[in-house]
Structures are given as C-alpha cells and as structure tokens.
Motif scaffolding. Structure first.
Motif, PDB file in Angstrom:
ATOM      1  N   PRO A  66      27.729  63.587 -15.624  1.00  0.00           N
ATOM      2  CA  PRO A  66      28.740  62.520 -15.645  1.00  0.00           C
ATOM      3  C   PRO A  66      28.309  61.338 -14.787  1.00  0.00           C
ATOM      4  N   ILE A 116      31.604  67.946 -24.227  1.00  0.00           N
ATOM      5  CA  ILE A 116      30.385  67.497 -24.908  1.00  0.00           C
ATOM      6  C   ILE A 116      29.158  68.287 -24.479  1.00  0.00           C
ATOM      7  N   ASN A 117      29.217  68.961 -23.347  1.00  0.00           N
ATOM      8  CA  ASN A 117      28.073  69.746 -22.880  1.00  0.00           C
ATOM      9  C   ASN A 117      28.106  71.199 -23.343  1.00  0.00           C
ATOM     10  N   GLU A 170      25.364  58.100 -26.874  1.00  0.00           N
ATOM     11  CA  GLU A 170      24.702  59.362 -27.199  1.00  0.00           C
ATOM     12  C   GLU A 170      25.003  59.725 -28.645  1.00  0.00           C
ATOM     13  N   TYR A 172      33.192  65.782 -20.148  1.00  0.00           N
ATOM     14  CA  TYR A 172      31.792  66.202 -20.124  1.00  0.00           C
ATOM     15  C   TYR A 172      31.647  67.699 -20.359  1.00  0.00           C
ATOM     16  N   GLY A 198      22.931  70.083 -19.840  1.00  0.00           N
ATOM     17  CA  GLY A 198      24.009  69.163 -20.183  1.00  0.00           C
ATOM     18  C   GLY A 198      23.806  67.782 -19.584  1.00  0.00           C
ATOM     19  N   LEU A 199      24.575  66.833 -20.091  1.00  0.00           N
ATOM     20  CA  LEU A 199      24.557  65.477 -19.542  1.00  0.00           C
ATOM     21  C   LEU A 199      25.286  65.459 -18.205  1.00  0.00           C
ATOM     22  N   SER A 225      28.742  64.223 -29.861  1.00  0.00           N
ATOM     23  CA  SER A 225      29.899  64.495 -29.003  1.00  0.00           C
ATOM     24  C   SER A 225      30.544  65.833 -29.327  1.00  0.00           C
ATOM     25  N   CYS A 252      34.639  58.387 -29.496  1.00  0.00           N
ATOM     26  CA  CYS A 252      33.895  59.445 -30.174  1.00  0.00           C
ATOM     27  C   CYS A 252      34.006  59.216 -31.672  1.00  0.00           C
ATOM     28  N   LEU A 273      37.230  63.042 -16.415  1.00  0.00           N
ATOM     29  CA  LEU A 273      35.828  62.803 -16.790  1.00  0.00           C
ATOM     30  C   LEU A 273      35.061  64.116 -16.842  1.00  0.00           C
ATOM     31  N   ASN A 274      35.271  64.986 -15.868  1.00  0.00           N
ATOM     32  CA  ASN A 274      34.598  66.287 -15.868  1.00  0.00           C
ATOM     33  C   ASN A 274      35.035  67.141 -17.054  1.00  0.00           C
TER      34      ASN A 274
END
Length: 146
Positions: A77, A67-68, A41, A64, A74-75, A44, A91, A60-61
């Motif tokens: 995960p 970055i969201n 993407e 995200y 938002g993207l 970031s 990044c 991971l959450n």
C-alpha cells in the motif's frame, strides 16, 4: 588519490540521480483539482466496475487485502497522509482493457467524478480488470459518479 575520490563521488552522484528519476517517472501529473494518479495496475480481481473513496489506513489495508489475494508477492500500500489527503480507487470490470482518466469537479455539497474517454482504445484478448488509485485533497463532501 584525489582523482579517485572525485571519480567515486561522481559515480555515486549519477547513481543516486538515476534512481530518483525512475521513481518520479511512475507518478502522473495532477490536474487543477489536485488529483494525482499514484498507481495503475492490470488486475484488481473485481468483476464489476466500482469506485471507492478511502479516507483512512484501515480501509486502504482492506482494499489491498482484496487485490493481493492472488498476488505473490502482494502489492505494498502507498504511504498516504490521511489527515490531508484521501484516495479515490477505480476498479474496471473484466471487459475493460484500459486505465481510466478522471476529472473531478468540486461543488458546494459534493465531488462529481467524470470518466473521460480514453484516447487509445486497445483491443486484446487478455482478461484483465485494471484499477487506478488517485490521491486528492481531504474533503467531507459526498462523491457522485457521472
């Protein structure tokens, strides 16, 4: 009637195959160590180049969530089986305009990441901070960046 049914089945089959090919084409091939690029993407939000090793869904959450912050919508995960895999996130800084290629070598006590030179150097005036997410086999070894 029979011809119409065959024609309908043929159209549905073509449509389903067309959808599958678009999903698999976004994934990149893996190298010998089992590393697979699952996402590239352009933004970031990170100012400096950073690497993250993500070993659970909570981490991971959290990534995200960062970055969201500026993305609407938002993207989502990726779905990862953290019992067998982990994620390596790169990044780039705000001066980086290309995605990264990584090579990972596994040693007795660590995983060593080598950043490969990009073949295509783009010069643009856009301010981006790209990021890439790689999936690799789960390991308890430490990560070293070279």
């Amino acid at each position: 009637m029979y011809k119409n049914l065959i024609f309908l089945a043929l159209i549905l089959s073509i449509q389903l195959n067309a959808c599958k090919s678009s999903v698999t084409s976004s994934l990149l091939n893996s190298n010998e160590m089992g590393i697979q690029n699952i996402l590239n993407e352009n933004y970031s939000g990170f100012e400096e180049e950073e690497y993250f090793l993500i070993r659970n869904q909570e981490a991971l959450n959290t990534f995200y969530g960062k970055i969201n912050r500026t993305r609407k919508p938002g993207l989502v995960p990726p779905v990862v089986d953290f019992s067998q895999n982990m994620l390596l996130v790169w990044c780039g800084d705000s001066k980086t305009s290309n995605y990264i290629d990584l090579e990972i070598n596994e040693y007795a006590d660590s995983l060593v990441v080598h950043k490969l030179k990009s073949k295509t150097e783009k010069q643009n005036n856009l301010i981006v901070s790209p990021f890439s997410i790689f999936q690799l086999r789960l390991s308890s070894k430490s990560l070293k960046i070279q």
